[in-house]
Design a protein around this motif. Structure first.
Motif, PDB file in Angstrom:
ATOM      1  N   VAL A  61       0.840  -1.201   0.000  1.00  0.00           N
ATOM      2  CA  VAL A  61       0.000   0.000   0.000  1.00  0.00           C
ATOM      3  C   VAL A  61       0.876   1.253   0.000  1.00  0.00           C
ATOM      4  CG1 VAL A  61      -1.627   1.353   1.374  1.00  0.00           C
ATOM      5  CG2 VAL A  61      -2.005  -1.093   1.054  1.00  0.00           C
ATOM      6  N   LYS A  70      -1.740   7.244  -4.847  1.00  0.00           N
ATOM      7  CA  LYS A  70      -3.006   6.509  -4.722  1.00  0.00           C
ATOM      8  C   LYS A  70      -3.098   5.938  -3.311  1.00  0.00           C
ATOM      9  CE  LYS A  70      -3.602   5.496  -9.598  1.00  0.00           C
ATOM     10  NZ  LYS A  70      -4.833   6.297  -9.719  1.00  0.00           N
ATOM     11  N   THR A  71      -4.073   6.392  -2.560  1.00  0.00           N
ATOM     12  CA  THR A  71      -4.239   5.975  -1.171  1.00  0.00           C
ATOM     13  C   THR A  71      -5.463   5.085  -1.045  1.00  0.00           C
ATOM     14  OG1 THR A  71      -5.758   7.717  -0.415  1.00  0.00           O
ATOM     15  CG2 THR A  71      -3.425   8.304  -0.607  1.00  0.00           C
ATOM     16  N   PRO A  72      -5.615   4.381   0.083  1.00  0.00           N
ATOM     17  CA  PRO A  72      -6.809   3.536   0.284  1.00  0.00           C
ATOM     18  C   PRO A  72      -8.110   4.329   0.278  1.00  0.00           C
ATOM     19  CG  PRO A  72      -5.070   2.922   1.811  1.00  0.00           C
ATOM     20  CD  PRO A  72      -4.616   4.172   1.146  1.00  0.00           C
ATOM     21  N   LEU A  73      -8.034   5.664   0.454  1.00  0.00           N
ATOM     22  CA  LEU A  73      -9.241   6.489   0.460  1.00  0.00           C
ATOM     23  C   LEU A  73      -9.469   7.198  -0.869  1.00  0.00           C
ATOM     24  CD1 LEU A  73      -8.910   8.099   4.017  1.00  0.00           C
ATOM     25  CD2 LEU A  73     -10.244   6.103   3.347  1.00  0.00           C
ATOM     26  N   GLY A  74      -8.628   6.913  -1.861  1.00  0.00           N
ATOM     27  CA  GLY A  74      -8.790   7.546  -3.166  1.00  0.00           C
ATOM     28  C   GLY A  74      -7.494   8.189  -3.638  1.00  0.00           C
ATOM     29  N   ASP A  75      -7.542   8.784  -4.832  1.00  0.00           N
ATOM     30  CA  ASP A  75      -6.365   9.412  -5.420  1.00  0.00           C
ATOM     31  C   ASP A  75      -6.145  10.795  -4.826  1.00  0.00           C
ATOM     32  OD1 ASP A  75      -6.409   7.174  -6.941  1.00  0.00           O
ATOM     33  OD2 ASP A  75      -6.865   8.167  -8.847  1.00  0.00           O
ATOM     34  N   ILE A 114      -7.651   0.432   7.355  1.00  0.00           N
ATOM     35  CA  ILE A 114      -7.395   0.815   5.963  1.00  0.00           C
ATOM     36  C   ILE A 114      -8.364   0.109   5.030  1.00  0.00           C
ATOM     37  CG2 ILE A 114      -5.744   0.504   4.074  1.00  0.00           C
ATOM     38  CD1 ILE A 114      -3.508   1.148   6.062  1.00  0.00           C
ATOM     39  N   GLY A 118     -11.335   2.352   3.713  1.00  0.00           N
ATOM     40  CA  GLY A 118     -11.057   2.550   2.295  1.00  0.00           C
ATOM     41  C   GLY A 118     -12.120   1.923   1.417  1.00  0.00           C
ATOM     42  N   VAL A 121     -15.451   4.047   1.752  1.00  0.00           N
ATOM     43  CA  VAL A 121     -15.362   5.362   1.100  1.00  0.00           C
ATOM     44  C   VAL A 121     -15.355   5.215  -0.417  1.00  0.00           C
ATOM     45  CG1 VAL A 121     -13.862   7.354   0.724  1.00  0.00           C
ATOM     46  CG2 VAL A 121     -14.258   6.520   3.049  1.00  0.00           C
ATOM     47  N   LEU A 122     -14.539   4.299  -0.929  1.00  0.00           N
ATOM     48  CA  LEU A 122     -14.441   4.131  -2.378  1.00  0.00           C
ATOM     49  C   LEU A 122     -15.729   3.565  -2.970  1.00  0.00           C
ATOM     50  CD1 LEU A 122     -10.772   2.808  -2.668  1.00  0.00           C
ATOM     51  CD2 LEU A 122     -11.626   5.077  -3.256  1.00  0.00           C
ATOM     52  N   TYR A 154     -13.882  -3.066  -3.839  1.00  0.00           N
ATOM     53  CA  TYR A 154     -14.220  -2.207  -2.704  1.00  0.00           C
ATOM     54  C   TYR A 154     -15.074  -2.951  -1.679  1.00  0.00           C
ATOM     55  CZ  TYR A 154     -12.770   1.418  -6.045  1.00  0.00           C
ATOM     56  OH  TYR A 154     -12.084   2.178  -6.961  1.00  0.00           O
TER      57      TYR A 154
END
Length: 413
Positions: A61, A70-75, A114, A118, A121-122, A154
């Motif tokens: 990650v 690019k994170t677990p919560l979006g770009d 995460i 993540g 949210v995604l 997701y």
């Protein structure tokens, strides 16, 4: 990858996944293999190392965050703040891989949070954002596949995060099934993103769009260095941290997991092979043979992190040989032409520019250290543990220096 390479037509005899697809592919192999191994682990037929398993996930990650933003919560924009957060996550994962029992609860909760946050949210973004699921699904073809793949990934991330945070929520067998589904969905998503990138190539933004704004705070400035530089920084952090940890390990103060160390190193090497064709023996075209080797390295590295004590000697010899032979080959390929050129050189040889000279010296020093490190792995005990720690520390510093030097060189046309 140069602009000319990016615009070239796809070749059927060469693997051309982008970095994003490569990391998703690696994550898919990790999740799928973890799910398959969980069946014999549950019955007690195989041992299990949860710390290095969670640690490897965090490192993968962190690679996404550092190299692409690019994170677990979006770009996100790849700012220094995002990179520092990625490095912190990577260090946490490395500590879990190297030192069993040190961060057991912390990494489990961190990985669970995460995945669950993540995924939630995604998933919400996918269905609530007017330019995502609703629009994609209205277009026949690959965008519908992308919608399904994203929704699966997701949803599985949310469920696996919930299971990680609350292990009693389900059974180990159901968790294994969820992991296998997630692994397949990640590989499916990697393929979808690759096809979408070819069918709908991203258009470059206006000139100067990514330039730093005058007076902008350092932490929120966007970083534009390439994947190679980001990976060198990440490897430098890894080796410097490993070197520091080896001091209390050699003094008997801390436990150490050679399986976590070897597995982590092999997975990072595999990412280099799959993303760039960069091997310990030098760069190669990403043929299917090279890609197969990279995928095998991913599987062995993941297996070593999850199941301790099975591949330890094999990976130690493999990494030792790759470091030793690769460093010797690269060193010989650099030194022998120089010696021949000096023998036939004119009376007043042309001096190299300072950046190229520094690059040559740094690469040569890295090759010498690679020979020493490979020897220490092939012949344990030949080089004292404290000396090995010193070698690794200087290796990390040289990788930082190499990243800096590459940043000073003119961009290739």
């Amino acid at each position: 990858m140069t602009d000319e390479t990016a615009q070239a037509p796809a070749r059927t005899d060469e693997f051309d996944f982008t970095l994003e697809s490569v990391i998703l592919l690696v994550l898919g192999i990790f999740m799928g293999l973890f799910g398959l191994l969980l069946f014999p682990i549950t019955t007690g037929a195989l041992p299990y190392a949860p710390d290095s398993t969670y640690g490897l996930f965090l490192v993968i990650v962190a690679l996404q965050v550092i190299t692409m933003g690019k994170t677990p919560l979006g770009d996100l924009r790849r700012t220094w703040l995002v990179i520092i957060i990625g490095i912190a996550a990577g260090i946490t994962g490395m500590l879990a891989c190297f030192i069993p029992g040190l961060l057991s609860n912390i990494v489990r909760i961190l990985v669970g949070a995460i995945l669950m946050l993540g995924g939630a949210v995604l998933l919400l973004q996918l269905f609530l954002h007017k330019e995502k699921a609703a629009l994609w699904f209205s277009v026949p073809g690959i965008l519908r596949h992308l919608t399904v793949a994203c929704a699966l990934v997701y949803l599985m991330a949310f469920l696996l995060g919930l299971v990680t945070l609350i292990p009693s929520f389900t059974t180990d067998l159901l968790t294994a099934v969820l992991l296998i589904i997630d692994g397949a969905a990640l590989i499916y998503l990697a393929w979808c993103i690759d096809v979408v990138g070819k069918e709908f190539p991203e258009q470059p933004g206006p000139a100067g769009e990514n330039q730093e704004k005058a007076g902008q705070v350092f932490l929120v400035r966007e970083v534009s260095f390439p994947f190679t530089t980001a990976l060198l920084i990440f490897l430098g952090v890894l080796l410097a941290l490993l070197a520091i940890l080896l001091v209390p390990v050699n003094l008997g103060i801390l436990p150490f997991s050679p399986d976590g160390q070897l597995g982590l190193l092999l997975v990072i090497m595999a990412v280099q092979i799959l993303a760039m064709g960069e091997t310990p023996l030098g760069p190669f075209r990403r043929s299917w043979l090279i890609v197969t080797i990279g995928l095998a390295f991913v599987a062995m590295g993941v297996y070593s992190c999850i199941v301790p004590g099975v591949l330890t000697d094999l990976l130690r010899v493999l990494l030792g040989l790759l470091n030793l032979i690769g460093s010797l080959v690269l060193l010989a390929g650099r030194v022998i032409p120089m010696v021949l050129q000096m023998r036939d050189a004119p009376a007043q040889p042309v001096a190299l520019p300072a950046p190229l000279r520094n690059l040559l010296v740094t690469q040569t020093a890295l090759n010498i250290i690679g020979i020493l490190f490979g020897t220490s792995m092939l012949l344990p005990g030949l080089i004292p543990g404290m000396v090995t720690a010193t070698i690794l520390f200087f290796n990390g510093l040289l990788l930082f220096l190499l990243a800096y030097i590459l940043g000073t060189l003119p961009a290739a046309e």
